[in-house]
Design a protein around this motif. Structure first.
Motif, PDB file in Angstrom:
ATOM      1  N   ALA A 247       0.838  -1.196   0.000  1.00 22.17           N
ATOM      2  CA  ALA A 247       0.000   0.000   0.000  1.00 22.17           C
ATOM      3  C   ALA A 247       0.876   1.251   0.000  1.00 22.17           C
ATOM      4  O   ALA A 247       0.629   2.205  -0.737  1.00 22.17           O
ATOM      5  CB  ALA A 247      -0.916   0.000   1.222  1.00 22.17           C
ATOM      6  N   ARG A 248       1.927   1.223   0.817  1.00 20.30           N
ATOM      7  CA  ARG A 248       2.835   2.356   0.906  1.00 20.30           C
ATOM      8  C   ARG A 248       3.562   2.549  -0.432  1.00 20.30           C
ATOM      9  O   ARG A 248       3.740   3.666  -0.901  1.00 20.30           O
ATOM     10  CB  ARG A 248       3.845   2.073   2.026  1.00 20.30           C
ATOM     11  CG  ARG A 248       4.442   3.331   2.563  1.00 20.30           C
ATOM     12  CD  ARG A 248       5.202   3.093   3.851  1.00 20.30           C
ATOM     13  NE  ARG A 248       6.236   4.102   3.917  1.00 20.30           N
ATOM     14  CZ  ARG A 248       7.529   3.847   3.960  1.00 20.30           C
ATOM     15  NH1 ARG A 248       7.961   2.611   3.986  1.00 20.30           N
ATOM     16  NH2 ARG A 248       8.401   4.824   3.992  1.00 20.30           N
TER      17      ARG A 248
ATOM     18  N   GLY B 113       1.713   4.450  -2.853  1.00 14.94           N
ATOM     19  CA  GLY B 113       1.455   5.854  -2.561  1.00 14.94           C
ATOM     20  C   GLY B 113       0.375   6.117  -1.533  1.00 14.94           C
ATOM     21  O   GLY B 113      -0.078   7.251  -1.397  1.00 14.94           O
ATOM     22  N   ALA B 114      -0.071   5.074  -0.797  1.00 14.55           N
ATOM     23  CA  ALA B 114      -1.107   5.294   0.204  1.00 14.55           C
ATOM     24  C   ALA B 114      -0.493   5.925   1.454  1.00 14.55           C
ATOM     25  O   ALA B 114       0.571   5.509   1.897  1.00 14.55           O
ATOM     26  CB  ALA B 114      -1.781   3.972   0.561  1.00 14.55           C
TER      27      ALA B 114
ATOM     28  N   GLN C 284      -4.844   6.347   4.565  1.00 15.10           N
ATOM     29  CA  GLN C 284      -5.420   5.608   3.421  1.00 15.10           C
ATOM     30  C   GLN C 284      -5.204   4.105   3.569  1.00 15.10           C
ATOM     31  O   GLN C 284      -6.079   3.312   3.227  1.00 15.10           O
ATOM     32  CB  GLN C 284      -4.789   6.101   2.118  1.00 15.10           C
ATOM     33  CG  GLN C 284      -5.354   7.435   1.641  1.00 15.10           C
ATOM     34  CD  GLN C 284      -4.647   7.938   0.404  1.00 15.10           C
ATOM     35  OE1 GLN C 284      -3.416   7.851   0.314  1.00 15.10           O
ATOM     36  NE2 GLN C 284      -5.391   8.450  -0.548  1.00 15.10           N
TER      37      GLN C 284
ATOM     38  N   ALA D  20       6.674   5.904  -2.902  1.00 12.14           N
ATOM     39  CA  ALA D  20       5.870   6.244  -4.069  1.00 12.14           C
ATOM     40  C   ALA D  20       6.394   7.460  -4.821  1.00 12.14           C
ATOM     41  O   ALA D  20       5.992   7.718  -5.944  1.00 12.14           O
ATOM     42  CB  ALA D  20       4.420   6.474  -3.640  1.00 12.14           C
TER      43      ALA D  20
ATOM     44  N   MET E  31      -5.394   6.059  -4.716  1.00 14.63           N
ATOM     45  CA  MET E  31      -4.736   6.784  -3.640  1.00 14.63           C
ATOM     46  C   MET E  31      -4.416   8.214  -4.054  1.00 14.63           C
ATOM     47  O   MET E  31      -4.381   9.111  -3.241  1.00 14.63           O
ATOM     48  CB  MET E  31      -3.442   6.076  -3.218  1.00 14.63           C
ATOM     49  CG  MET E  31      -3.658   4.710  -2.609  1.00 14.63           C
ATOM     50  SD  MET E  31      -4.763   4.729  -1.179  1.00 14.63           S
ATOM     51  CE  MET E  31      -6.218   3.937  -1.829  1.00 14.63           C
TER      52      MET E  31
END
Lengths: 315, 329
Positions: A219-220, A223-224, A228, B76, B105
């Protein structure tokens, strides 16, 4: 690209399928050493007996008695609907149900938020399994004493001349003792949260520790943010635990009478308390009708929870 | 597609408490390279990858992607994407939602992100499975979804953590070819962590062999196989005999060792056959020399069966002077 894989999967299953019809037409022959047909029933018998005696028979009894008649001293076997008419036709019942549902909603919301937070902390912030177990056992320490003792221990704390009022007065926050701390809805909710939060912590913790840590990283990586990740990954995967915890808490509160009686000082009513009062007046059939209604209501609530969340994954 | 970028590691170090997992490694990976980090478990290859990805902090040194130092950037924002070992697909989301996760996201609206996800699924040939949950897919299909999810972020560099380890041997070889094809078509760098030298040899433009947190050797597969830099490298990639000659430890490739009758080779080493293993085009012969050195000879089947040997036979082994390789270190 997929075809190669799929034929590879199909090929082995095709071979054993061939003798299928032949095997089906042949009568099953008993192999030497095979267990006789009645053995599985024998194995299921102990559990069937326990469930029969302690679950089925009592429920059937309650349902049967709920149709009986009664006067001030006796119960009279009969088939009447008066008990149900009394239960459903009385505004006291509706008010009591409303009151119990109010407690359920408030306590459910509070135990869920506290329970999830505690479980989240235990599962994600405590690194070693040993420390997790130790802290988890710490959570269960209050359970070493009885429910009643734990409830009563709030009284000297919350009472008119109790520790809390003494403290508030000594720091000058209030002039008069705060009256609503004890024998109030506040006291009932507080005691219930105290009693039932652990039932939320346990199943949610169980769900959370099963979440693959790689999913949090994934998830990270995608980009969460932390929030989120919580909303889109952790909470959806904790749903089965949340559902099980909710079932525990909801059923416990719906059936509670001692907490309501002690902590409200007799000023509030709950469905179970109403039944207890009827029983103390020897109105067993009326109490039984009430119990059947409560059973149906609770089953509907559990069914509603199960409709929202599929808990089979967890079991 | 994002512009492919060079990656540079400058004295990158990772310490966990007192232990050093990655010990000051420096490496340049040109844009569009298929690079394999190869080594035994605990050699620091996974820590290195996780530092590049941003899932592990860098204790010392710099990671430079393109023209910026990315040490302190969240994963990210680095321009890298990671494909996890067990794929780490979100079990509660459909294939399409898994691929669209990063777009969601970012707050991209549903039609746009679904369109992008469907494009990615088409790229990896998974369009018919868009509505399924990950649990309803085979290992190879899950791997492709994970690839699509990583590629949807438009990475300059793709990081793969043992991507083939969860697949059965048959599928491994096919998926391996697919990975190579994707890398070539996309033109971005793939950094692929593996402990299988066969996988690294088959895929990589650049093989980086690591041991105890250090780089033992980095080079093209052919360079590594023909001129291993150290005894460790020669042993790890296999197919090499390591033996002392004139007081030095040298390596001789097993396929350059020939078996001859003892009488015919006055210069050859006498040896006893310990095992023979038929592999179709080759026969692998295990031997013990007189001085106790264990040797392996890989003999073409035609040559072997012209003069077969059996376990227990006494024979002799020879090789060309030119096939003796001395280690640089």
């Amino acid at each position: 690209m997929t075809t190669v894989e799929e034929t590879a999967v199909l090929a082995p299953s095709a071979a054993p399928a061939a003798p299928g019809p032949k095997a089906a037409t042949r009568r099953p022959t008993k192999l030497p050493g095979e267990t006789p047909a009645f053995v599985p029933y024998l194995q299921a018998l102990p559990l069937a007996l326990i469930l029969g005696f302690f679950l089925l028979v009592p429920i059937i009894t309650i349902v049967v008695v709920s149709f009986w008649d009664y006067d001030f001293a006796r119960v009279i076997p009969d088939f009447i609907l008066t008990n149900y008419q009394d239960v459903l036709g009385s505004w006291v019942t509706w008010k009591t149900y409303l009151n119990t549902l109010k407690y359920t909603a408030i306590v459910w919301a509070i135990t869920l938020s506290i329970g999830f937070t505690v479980a989240y902390f235990l599962a994600f912030y405590i690194r070693t399994a040993t420390m997790q177990t130790v802290l988890f056992l710490v959570c269960t320490v209050p359970f070493l004493t009885s429910n009643i003792i734990r409830m009563i221990s709030w009284i000297p704390f919350l009472g008119r001349n109790g520790l809390m009022n003494g403290f508030l007065q000594s720091i000058g926050l209030v002039d008069q003792p705060v009256e609503w701390l004890l024998y109030s809805d506040f006291a009932v909710v507080l005691a219930m949260v105290h009693l039932y939060t652990l039932f939320m912590v346990t199943p949610i913790f169980n769900s959370l520790v099963r979440i693959d840590r790689a999913l949090i990283e994934a998830a990270r990586d995608n980009g969460a943010s932390a929030f989120q990740t919580l909303v889109h990954v952790v909470i959806p995967l904790a749903k089965p635990g949340i559902a099980i915890g909710s079932i525990f808490v909801v059923t416990l509160i719906m059936a509670d009478f001692s907490t309501v009686q002690v902590m409200s000082g007799g000023q509030s009513a709950s469905v179970a308390l109403m039944m207890r009062n009827q029983m103390s007046l020897l109105q067993y059939p009326a109490a039984a009708a009430n119990a059947v209604v409560l059973l149906v209501v609770v089953l509907l609530m559990v069914a509603a929870i199960l409709r929202v969340v599929d808990i089979r994954k967890e079991l | 597609m994002a512009r492919p970028a060079d990656l540079e590691l400058a004295s990158v170090t990772k310490r966990y408490g007192g232990t050093v997992a990655v010990d000051s490694i420096s490496l340049k990976i040109k844009a569009g390279t298929y690079c394999c980090l190869l080594g035994p478990s605990g050699c620091g290859k996974s820590s290195t990858l996780r530092m590049i990805a941003g899932h592990e902090s860098v204790s010392d040194g710099d990671i430079v992607l393109g023209n910026q130092i990315v040490n302190d950037k969240p994963p990210a924002q680095r321009g890298s994407a990671m494909m996890f070992q067990s794929y780490a697909l979100f079990p509660h989301l459909s294939v399409r939602d898994n691929v669209a996760f990063s777009l969601r996201m970012k707050g991209i609206d549903k039609p746009t992100r679904h369109k992008r996800a469907d494009e990615m699924l088409a790229l990896v040939d998974m369009t018919p499975y868009a509505e399924r949950l990950p649990a309803q897919l085979s290992g190879g299909q899950q791997q492709r979804v994970a690839l699509a999810r990583a590629l949807v972020t438009d990475p300059q560099i793709l990081l793969l953590d043992e991507p083939l380890s969860a697949l059965d041997p048959f599928l491994k070889i096919r998926v391996r070819a697919e990975l190579k094809r994707f890398q070539r078509e996309l033109g971005i760098s793939f950094i692929h962590v593996t402990h299988s030298q066969e996988e690294a040899m088959a895929l990589a433009d650049l093989v980086v062999i690591m041991s105890h947190g250090r780089i033992e050797q980095a080079g093209a597969p052919r360079a590594i196989f023909e001129t291993p830099a150290s005894e460790f490298v020669a042993r790890f990639i296999g197919g090499h005999n390591i033996l002392p000659i004139f007081g030095k430890t040298v390596s001789v490739r097993a396929d350059r060792v020939s078996l001859v009758p003892q009488d015919d080779a006055p210069g050859g080493r006498r040896a006893i056959v310990r095992s023979t293993e038929y592999q179709g085009s080759n026969v692998v012969v295990g031997l013990v020399a007189e001085d106790g050195t264990e040797l392996v000879a890989i003999v073409p089947d035609k040559v072997f069966f012209a003069r077969p040997v059996e376990v227990g036979d006494a024979t002799a082994v020879t090789w060309d002077e030119a096939d003796i390789h001395e280690f640089a270190a």
